[in-house]
Design a protein around this motif. Sequence first.
Motif, PDB file in Angstrom:
ATOM      1  N   SER A   1      -3.245   4.393 -29.631  1.00 28.87           N
ATOM      2  CA  SER A   1      -4.567   4.980 -29.816  1.00 28.87           C
ATOM      3  C   SER A   1      -4.507   6.505 -29.679  1.00 28.87           C
ATOM      4  CB  SER A   1      -5.543   4.397 -28.793  1.00 28.87           C
ATOM      5  OG  SER A   1      -6.846   4.911 -28.979  1.00 28.87           O
TER       6      SER A   1
ATOM      7  N   HIS B   1     -10.142   0.595 -35.656  1.00 25.10           N
ATOM      8  CA  HIS B   1     -10.288   0.422 -34.208  1.00 25.10           C
ATOM      9  C   HIS B   1     -11.568  -0.380 -33.985  1.00 25.10           C
ATOM     10  CE1 HIS B   1      -9.732   2.651 -30.093  1.00 25.10           C
ATOM     11  NE2 HIS B   1      -9.432   1.372 -30.026  1.00 25.10           N
TER      12      HIS B   1
ATOM     13  N   TYR C   1      -1.004  -0.070 -26.340  1.00 21.89           N
ATOM     14  CA  TYR C   1      -2.277   0.142 -27.038  1.00 21.89           C
ATOM     15  C   TYR C   1      -2.776   1.565 -26.801  1.00 21.89           C
ATOM     16  CZ  TYR C   1      -7.409  -0.008 -27.401  1.00 21.89           C
ATOM     17  OH  TYR C   1      -8.728   0.292 -27.665  1.00 21.89           O
TER      18      TYR C   1
ATOM     19  N   ILE D   1      -6.593  -2.502 -32.252  1.00 27.24           N
ATOM     20  CA  ILE D   1      -6.242  -1.681 -33.408  1.00 27.24           C
ATOM     21  C   ILE D   1      -5.514  -2.571 -34.404  1.00 27.24           C
ATOM     22  CG2 ILE D   1      -4.899   0.297 -34.243  1.00 27.24           C
ATOM     23  CD1 ILE D   1      -5.187   1.489 -31.413  1.00 27.24           C
TER      24      ILE D   1
ATOM     25  N   HIS E   1      -9.835   6.167 -36.479  1.00 25.39           N
ATOM     26  CA  HIS E   1      -8.670   6.946 -36.884  1.00 25.39           C
ATOM     27  C   HIS E   1      -8.772   7.229 -38.378  1.00 25.39           C
ATOM     28  CE1 HIS E   1      -7.268   4.222 -33.484  1.00 25.39           C
ATOM     29  NE2 HIS E   1      -7.434   5.414 -32.954  1.00 25.39           N
TER      30      HIS E   1
END
Length: 257
Positions: free
Chosen positions: A121, A57, A117, A10, A84
């Motif tokens: 996420s 992402h 992470y 990300i 996202h």
Amino acid sequence: MPVEESTPAIVLRARDYAESDRIVTLLTLHAGKLSGIAKGAKVSRHRFERKLEPFTHVVLHYRRRPHGQLVFITRAEAADLPQHVLDDDLAKIALGCYMLDLTDALTTEESEAADAYRVLSEGLGALSHRFADAALRQAFEMRLLGWAGFGLEFTRCRICASANGDNGATVYFVVSRGGIVCAKCRPSVAEGAIKLSSAAAAILARLGTAPMDDSPGSEAAGPDGALALARFIGSIVDRRLRSQEFLDSVLPGAGKE
């Protein structure tokens, strides 16, 4: 030539470098936090176009350089990873930027961070398909602090271990102790404290363990609970997060100092 490695990642932040390159910092699933240089990222339509912006992402492909801290980013692919999407919602953008900024502040280069992470996420995923509110902010803060080893205690007194009964009584959050003390133990604690209702403490405890997707419309811990988290984060982060002031201005109940 170093072997090419790959990992889901990300993008936390990015900036232009020279005429056509970008320097990008990412949180990855397999390699912790990485910073790298993407040669030609500003002009390449195949390898990088719109894939190295904050929130993106990607599956990151890179090579380690024999000298220097920056890896050499060869390409980035969206693959089948969830994206996202924050649209043009100012509150979502503010909270999302804060999530990136706080994650960046609590992680270090190349240290293991697979769970961080996953927390990031999950937080950005929840934000993508719901509204931004104080409950989601507090849930994210609690979860990320827990990953970083700062498990805040809102269920039991740090001194006598008596349980918080969520019964309308008053408890006190002590930053240096990373948790609450009960009214009975408060006189024995020399440090300053933030007064909380037992209900607010119970809410923070729940938000710290529940999946973030379960929090739409959830009750937040209120201004005092938000202030407790803000004060604790301020005690462990050596700089004021640039996104925090912006978020505090657009998201009610954010816990301003």
